[in-house]
Design a protein around this motif. Structure first.
Motif, short mmCIF file in Angstrom:
data_model
loop_
_atom_site.label_atom_id
_atom_site.label_comp_id
_atom_site.label_asym_id
_atom_site.label_seq_id
_atom_site.Cartn_x
_atom_site.Cartn_y
_atom_site.Cartn_z
N GLU A 14 0.74 -1.21 -0.13
CA GLU A 14 -0.04 -0.10 -0.02
C GLU A 14 0.78 1.30 -0.13
O GLU A 14 0.40 2.18 -0.69
CB GLU A 14 -1.00 -0.14 1.13
CG GLU A 14 -1.83 1.34 1.17
CD GLU A 14 -3.04 1.30 2.48
OE1 GLU A 14 -3.48 2.16 2.41
OE2 GLU A 14 -2.92 0.21 2.99
N SER A 15 1.98 1.49 0.58
CA SER A 15 2.77 2.49 0.78
C SER A 15 3.40 2.79 -0.34
O SER A 15 3.50 3.98 -1.03
CB SER A 15 4.05 2.28 1.81
OG SER A 15 4.89 1.11 1.46
N GLU A 17 1.90 1.93 -3.54
CA GLU A 17 0.87 2.39 -4.28
C GLU A 17 0.55 3.95 -3.92
O GLU A 17 0.18 4.73 -4.98
CB GLU A 17 -0.60 1.72 -4.15
CG GLU A 17 -0.44 0.25 -4.84
CD GLU A 17 -1.88 -0.35 -4.90
OE1 GLU A 17 -2.78 0.30 -4.54
OE2 GLU A 17 -1.72 -1.62 -5.46
N VAL A 18 0.53 4.29 -2.67
CA VAL A 18 0.15 5.84 -2.55
C VAL A 18 1.32 6.68 -2.96
O VAL A 18 1.00 7.58 -3.50
CB VAL A 18 0.22 5.75 -0.88
CG1 VAL A 18 0.02 7.13 -0.49
CG2 VAL A 18 -1.19 5.19 -0.32
N THR A 22 0.74 9.35 -5.78
CA THR A 22 1.05 10.71 -5.33
C THR A 22 2.07 11.35 -6.66
O THR A 22 1.84 12.49 -7.06
CB THR A 22 2.12 10.99 -4.13
OG1 THR A 22 1.15 10.28 -2.96
CG2 THR A 22 2.62 12.10 -3.93
N GLY A 110 -10.59 2.43 -1.35
CA GLY A 110 -9.03 2.37 -1.86
C GLY A 110 -9.10 1.99 -3.31
O GLY A 110 -8.01 1.65 -4.04
#
Length: 116
Positions: A14-15, A17-18, A22, A110
């Protein structure tokens, strides 16, 4: 005109993907990510290359397996099975060459949905 890309990846934490989302937003790219490991990206500046997109992900996660492909100019022929009415709305409204790209944003679940 805009350039269109498909980026296929292994499952990303997830980190990552975020961080990738961004970066896409910073560069004002339109994107769709409703299937795990599949990203559709539109560059309205017409300057992005498949290698640039790969390197954008590589900067965040050097060991991630991925495949980056540019989709040729013209309307893309595509088909899919949907789980809800919104699943392909971005593709219908923005993916074809003659449509403007709208950046997407994560929904509460999400999933990435078009900005209204």
């Amino acid at each position: 005109m805009a350039k269109r890309f498909v980026l296929a990846t292994q499952t990303l934490p997830e980190s990552i993907e975020v961080g990738f989302i961004t970066e896409l937003r910073k560069k004002k790219f339109g994107w769709w990510h409703r299937l795990p490991g599949v990203w559709l990206v539109i560059d309205r500046t017409d300057t992005l290359t498949a290698q640039d997109l790969r390197d954008l992900l590589k900067k965040l996660s050097p060991s991630t397996l991925c495949l980056s492909m540019e989709i040729p100019k013209g309307n893309a022929n595509w088909s899919g099975l949907k789980i809800d009415d919104d699943m392909f709305s971005w593709l219908k409204s923005d993916w074809n060459e003659n449509q403007p790209a709208v950046p997407a944003q994560p929904s509460k679940e999400g999933e990435d949905l078009p900005v209204a």
